[in-house]
Design a protein around this motif. Structure first.
Motif, PDB file in Angstrom:
ATOM      1  N   THR A 515       0.862  -1.179   0.000  1.00  0.00           N
ATOM      2  CA  THR A 515       0.000   0.000   0.000  1.00  0.00           C
ATOM      3  C   THR A 515       0.900   1.231   0.000  1.00  0.00           C
ATOM      4  O   THR A 515       1.334   1.701   1.065  1.00  0.00           O
ATOM      5  N   PRO A 516       1.232   1.774  -1.161  1.00  0.00           N
ATOM      6  CA  PRO A 516       2.189   2.888  -1.224  1.00  0.00           C
ATOM      7  C   PRO A 516       1.588   4.176  -0.678  1.00  0.00           C
ATOM      8  O   PRO A 516       0.371   4.380  -0.730  1.00  0.00           O
ATOM      9  N   ASP A 517       2.467   5.049  -0.173  1.00  0.00           N
ATOM     10  CA  ASP A 517       1.978   6.328   0.341  1.00  0.00           C
ATOM     11  C   ASP A 517       1.920   7.394  -0.743  1.00  0.00           C
ATOM     12  O   ASP A 517       1.405   8.480  -0.522  1.00  0.00           O
ATOM     13  N   PHE A 518       2.435   7.085  -1.941  1.00  0.00           N
ATOM     14  CA  PHE A 518       2.414   8.076  -3.018  1.00  0.00           C
ATOM     15  C   PHE A 518       1.225   7.887  -3.956  1.00  0.00           C
ATOM     16  O   PHE A 518       1.065   8.625  -4.920  1.00  0.00           O
ATOM     17  N   MET A 519       0.383   6.877  -3.668  1.00  0.00           N
ATOM     18  CA  MET A 519      -0.727   6.584  -4.564  1.00  0.00           C
ATOM     19  C   MET A 519      -1.877   6.009  -3.760  1.00  0.00           C
ATOM     20  O   MET A 519      -1.671   5.256  -2.803  1.00  0.00           O
ATOM     21  N   ASP A 520      -3.091   6.380  -4.125  1.00  0.00           N
ATOM     22  CA  ASP A 520      -4.280   5.814  -3.501  1.00  0.00           C
ATOM     23  C   ASP A 520      -4.558   4.474  -4.164  1.00  0.00           C
ATOM     24  O   ASP A 520      -5.148   4.416  -5.242  1.00  0.00           O
ATOM     25  N   GLY A 521      -4.086   3.382  -3.540  1.00  0.00           N
ATOM     26  CA  GLY A 521      -4.270   2.069  -4.140  1.00  0.00           C
ATOM     27  C   GLY A 521      -3.404   1.028  -3.472  1.00  0.00           C
ATOM     28  O   GLY A 521      -2.832   1.260  -2.391  1.00  0.00           O
ATOM     29  N   TYR A 522      -3.293  -0.135  -4.108  1.00  0.00           N
ATOM     30  CA  TYR A 522      -2.486  -1.215  -3.552  1.00  0.00           C
ATOM     31  C   TYR A 522      -2.064  -2.166  -4.664  1.00  0.00           C
ATOM     32  O   TYR A 522      -2.664  -2.222  -5.738  1.00  0.00           O
ATOM     33  N   ILE A 523      -1.000  -2.916  -4.383  1.00  0.00           N
ATOM     34  CA  ILE A 523      -0.513  -3.979  -5.271  1.00  0.00           C
ATOM     35  C   ILE A 523      -0.262  -5.210  -4.410  1.00  0.00           C
ATOM     36  O   ILE A 523       0.439  -5.132  -3.401  1.00  0.00           O
ATOM     37  N   VAL A 561      -4.762  -2.126  -7.753  1.00  0.00           N
ATOM     38  CA  VAL A 561      -5.788  -1.100  -7.935  1.00  0.00           C
ATOM     39  C   VAL A 561      -5.161   0.227  -7.580  1.00  0.00           C
ATOM     40  O   VAL A 561      -4.538   0.361  -6.514  1.00  0.00           O
ATOM     41  N   GLY A 562      -5.279   1.203  -8.464  1.00  0.00           N
ATOM     42  CA  GLY A 562      -4.650   2.478  -8.179  1.00  0.00           C
ATOM     43  C   GLY A 562      -5.362   3.665  -8.789  1.00  0.00           C
ATOM     44  O   GLY A 562      -5.752   3.619  -9.955  1.00  0.00           O
ATOM     45  N   GLN A 563      -5.535   4.706  -7.989  1.00  0.00           N
ATOM     46  CA  GLN A 563      -6.035   5.982  -8.486  1.00  0.00           C
ATOM     47  C   GLN A 563      -4.797   6.728  -8.986  1.00  0.00           C
ATOM     48  O   GLN A 563      -4.157   7.478  -8.260  1.00  0.00           O
ATOM     49  N   ILE A 564      -4.464   6.490 -10.268  1.00  0.00           N
ATOM     50  CA  ILE A 564      -3.206   6.989 -10.819  1.00  0.00           C
ATOM     51  C   ILE A 564      -3.148   8.507 -10.763  1.00  0.00           C
ATOM     52  O   ILE A 564      -2.146   9.103 -10.362  1.00  0.00           O
ATOM     53  N   THR A 565      -4.206   9.141 -11.208  1.00  0.00           N
ATOM     54  CA  THR A 565      -4.375  10.583 -11.082  1.00  0.00           C
ATOM     55  C   THR A 565      -5.793  10.830 -10.592  1.00  0.00           C
ATOM     56  O   THR A 565      -6.560   9.888 -10.358  1.00  0.00           O
ATOM     57  N   LYS A 566      -6.158  12.058 -10.480  1.00  0.00           N
ATOM     58  CA  LYS A 566      -7.520  12.381 -10.061  1.00  0.00           C
ATOM     59  C   LYS A 566      -8.539  11.866 -11.062  1.00  0.00           C
ATOM     60  O   LYS A 566      -9.681  11.561 -10.713  1.00  0.00           O
ATOM     61  N   SER A 567      -8.125  11.734 -12.323  1.00  0.00           N
ATOM     62  CA  SER A 567      -9.055  11.343 -13.385  1.00  0.00           C
ATOM     63  C   SER A 567      -8.966   9.868 -13.765  1.00  0.00           C
ATOM     64  O   SER A 567      -9.934   9.313 -14.292  1.00  0.00           O
ATOM     65  N   PHE A 568      -7.828   9.219 -13.538  1.00  0.00           N
ATOM     66  CA  PHE A 568      -7.626   7.851 -14.016  1.00  0.00           C
ATOM     67  C   PHE A 568      -7.515   6.867 -12.845  1.00  0.00           C
ATOM     68  O   PHE A 568      -6.731   7.086 -11.912  1.00  0.00           O
ATOM     69  N   LYS A 569      -8.272   5.779 -12.943  1.00  0.00           N
ATOM     70  CA  LYS A 569      -8.185   4.686 -11.981  1.00  0.00           C
ATOM     71  C   LYS A 569      -7.942   3.388 -12.757  1.00  0.00           C
ATOM     72  O   LYS A 569      -8.672   3.074 -13.694  1.00  0.00           O
ATOM     73  N   LEU A 570      -6.915   2.643 -12.355  1.00  0.00           N
ATOM     74  CA  LEU A 570      -6.524   1.428 -13.061  1.00  0.00           C
ATOM     75  C   LEU A 570      -6.675   0.217 -12.140  1.00  0.00           C
ATOM     76  O   LEU A 570      -6.239   0.246 -10.992  1.00  0.00           O
ATOM     77  N   THR A 571      -7.284  -0.834 -12.687  1.00  0.00           N
ATOM     78  CA  THR A 571      -7.341  -2.132 -12.025  1.00  0.00           C
ATOM     79  C   THR A 571      -6.706  -3.150 -12.970  1.00  0.00           C
ATOM     80  O   THR A 571      -7.103  -3.245 -14.129  1.00  0.00           O
ATOM     81  N   ALA A 572      -5.708  -3.878 -12.483  1.00  0.00           N
ATOM     82  CA  ALA A 572      -4.997  -4.819 -13.357  1.00  0.00           C
ATOM     83  C   ALA A 572      -4.628  -6.061 -12.567  1.00  0.00           C
ATOM     84  O   ALA A 572      -4.431  -6.007 -11.343  1.00  0.00           O
TER      85      ALA A 572
END
Length: 695
Positions: A515-523, A561-572
């Motif tokens: 769970t990185p602190d630089f991104m809203d998400g996790y791997i 799962v990551g909220q890459i930017t305010k506009s883009f959310k990626l699930t892979a």
């Protein structure tokens, strides 16, 4: 695979787990403090774990499909909700309109509704309406500590929509391919002034054609629920569902000739119905009634009781084609299955959870008693000489109707009483340790007066699990876990004339959750090693299955799962599964059928608010289904890989109105989903337009 080889593999996984722990602890000790970004992390919990713990702090793989994802993907069946989930093989038998099909880590998976087992006996299966769900949880690997008897690959727990604290409502109209037409509603509100009594009603009417010519289904669905806050510490939620289906079943069984291998007569059209559309019939009535009662005794102890009664009445008359070993032939033989009966089940889970702190430690203790009862009774008939048909130019009507005098009565009961306990320790907010055990007593009966069968057996099983995780400051959380499972079979061994012994499973899992602190998400990354013993192996000479086999599944899952930017959310996600079986017709250990070695998917959501198009959301998804094998006892055929493109666009016109378009398999790729003696076409292109009014 030899026992020595398996032991070496398991030791390797354990060694790797220890190395990961040491490596990341060392990295954490050397890491410098970085300034964290002001992003709130995605926190996901799963009720199937029985304790309120974030999945990122659990030494076990758990994937959750949220209500937002369900709305975006607009799935029409439970197996469609799992298309973008790591470790899951979704719809291996194509799009079936009367059964959900999915496998987890190479094995069949059990299904639960709010933690209550939805029992399955042969064709007597449960169907869940995705519109009535607020979340779908996938617990991977052996999990008998949580569920009692269950398959080693994992479990899917569907969470029903319940009354919300904030009143809301929605009416939705849908139209789409295959003559899809649907109207649905979802209303939740308080029914008293102080809001301590809240009600929610979800309903749907849906009518659509199936994937095959002449197949169809009409569904009526309603699910009311009521939450009562008796006191600040006592809460009661009453839940009910009624689902009624009426239609003509799909029979997705195709021969390899004309589908997977060339035929001088060409290719069999994927929409070809090799059954009898004017004779085949499918009717289902499902009712579930239940409640969840929770009471906080004090600051430490919380007790709860979860009860469910399930009733499932089925009428199924479904004809199908057999494979043809001669590609030059223009006819295939057919069989037919008939089931007319019902099953009933009662489940009640009583649990107590204690949470307390001492100095540097946080403690969580779970204790419970679980009782389950299931009964299936009805008439059945299997006819393997139901005429022939030309798969390239089918002509219907050449068959002899079933004679009810040939029906066989069947009565199956299964009773389970269980006691379980689990202890979790969190030390210095860094270390998480779990250890638990469960004892199950299961009694199974299988009776048929016409077949002179009256068999019963009692099984007593102890299941154990343990896990260790380290929570590093940099967001890396390596872990290692071990768990066991057992699965009780309700069928009779023709060799012994007695019920089969339970299948026994165990899993070792090593992974890292980040769970990185630089991104809203996790791997999350997980390596797993599963072994199932007492597996059924069919004698190629007698076609009788005996319990002399072993099935293994090893692999790796990566999901993010990551909220890459305010506009883009990626699930892979990516999954590698090496599933092996010795049910090969005497050919030794081979790759198991149906399960692709490689699968991957990615879904990208774009919120167009920043470019001045507030309310517009665009989603694109890619699914890769790698090569798989036919069941090795049948052939050594290889099923080619397939890449599918899905997309959606949604637009909120104003605060009340919205429209959404979902298209799956946009390019209408014709592909074989899998093969296991039969071949199964994957689902064709589907488009669905939704108009929503919400308040």
């Amino acid at each position: 695979m030899s026992n020595t080889h398996q032991t070496q593999n398991k030791r390797y996984v354990l060694y790797l787990g220890v190395m990961l722990l040491v490596l990341f602890i060392g990295q954490q000790a050397r890491a410098e403090d970085d300034e964290a970004l002001s992003l709130e992390p995605i926190v996901v919990s799963a009720s199937a774990l029985k304790v309120d713990t974030p999945t990122q702090e659990t030494p076990k793989s758990v994937s959750v499909i949220t209500e937002e994802e369900l709305q975006l993907h607009a799935p029409q069946k439970l197996d469609e909700t799992l298309r973008y989930t790591s470790g899951v093989t979704s719809q291996p038998y194509g799009s079936d309109n009367d059964t959900d099909w999915f496998k987890i880590r190479g094995f069949d998976a059990a299904t639960y509704l709010d933690g209550n087992r939805l029992f399955r006996d042969g064709y007597y299966t449960w169907l869940l309406e995705p519109y009535g769900l607020e979340q779908v949880e996938v617990v991977k690997g052996s999990s008998s500590i949580l569920f009692g008897e269950s398959p080693p690959g994992g479990a899917v727990n569907a969470v029903q929509k319940k009354p919300s604290d904030i009143p809301h409502g929605e009416i939705r109209l849908q139209a789409g391919t295959n003559n899809h037409k649907a109207v649905s509603f979802d209303v939740s509100d308080s029914i008293n002034e102080d809001g301590t009594m809240r009600v929610r009603v979800v309903g749907m009417f849906k009518d659509e054609d199936g994937e095959l010519d002449g197949t169809e289904n009409t569904r009526h669905y309603i699910a009311p629920s009521l939450t009562i806050d008796a006191t600040e510490k006592t809460h009661l939620t009453l839940m009910a569902t009624l689902l009624k289906d009426d239609g003509v079943p799909t029979n997705p069984f195709f021969p390899a000739a004309g589908t997977l291998i060339n035929s001088p007569h060409g290719t069999i059209d994927p929409s070809t119905n090799l059954g009898e559309p004017d004779y085949d019939k499918y009717e289902r009535t499902q009712i579930s009634l239940g409640y969840l009662l929770e009471h906080e005794l004090n600051k430490v102890w919380t007790v709860s009781q979860n009860f469910n009664y399930g009733y499932n009445k089925l009428f199924l008359r479904s004809s199908y084609a057999f494979p043809n070993s001669n590609p030059s032939s223009t006819t295939v033989s057919r069989g037919i299955v008939f089931r007319d009966g019902e099953n009933k089940s009662f489940t009640v889970d009583n649990k107590a959870v204690a949470k307390w702190e001492t100095n540097r430690m946080k403690h969580t203790a779970l204790m419970g008693i679980d009782l389950q009862y299931h009964k299936t009774e009805g008439d059945e008939q299997d006819n393997y000489a139901f005429g022939t048909i030309n798969p390239y130019h089918p002509v219907y009507g050449s068959y002899t109707p079933l004679d009810p005098a040939n029906n066989i009565d069947r009565d199956i009961t299964k009773s389970q009483a269980s006691a379980y306990s689990q202890y979790q320790l969190k030390l210095d907010e860094k270390w998480v340790g779990i250890v638990g055990g469960r004892y199950d007593w299961v009694k199974t009966k299988n009776i048929s007066e016409k077949n002179s069968q009256d068999e019963a057996r009692t099984d007593k099983e102890f299941s154990f699990n343990t896990g260790l995780m380290y929570l590093a400051d940099n967001g890396l959380s390596p872990y290692v876990s071990y768990s066991q499972s057992f699965e009780v079979l309700s069928t009779i061994d023709p060799t012994t004339g007695e019920l089969y012994k339970p299948l026994e499973g165990e899993q070792i899992e090593v992974g890292v959750k980040y769970t990185p602190d630089f991104m809203d998400g996790y791997i999350n990354v997980a390596l797993f090693d599963i072994t199932q013993k007492n597996a059924l192996v069919t004698n190629p000479s007698t076609f009788v299955a005996t319990q002399t086999g072993e099935v293994t599944s090893q692999g790796i899952e990566i999901e993010g799962v990551g909220q890459i930017t305010k506009s883009f959310k990626l699930t892979a996600n990516y999954t590698f599964t090496d599933a092996k079986t010795d049910d090969t017709g005497g050919k030794g250990t081979k790759q198991a059928g149906l399960i692709p070695r490689h699968t991957a998917s990615a879904w990208l959501d774009y919120d167009a608010t920043d470019i001045g198009l507030a309310g517009l959301t665009i989603g694109n998804g890619i699914r890769y289904i790698g090569e798989s094998k036919d069941s090795p006892a049948s052939s050594d055929l290889t099923v080619p890989s397939a890449t599918l493109w899905d997309a959606m666009v949604a637009y909120e016109i104003d605060k009340n109105w919205g429209v959404q378009l979902n298209v799956n398999n946009i390019l209408d790729r014709v592909y074989i989903a899998s093969s296991d003696y039969y071949c199964y076409y994957g689902q064709s292109r589907s488009a669905l337009l939704s108009v929503n009014y919400h308040w």
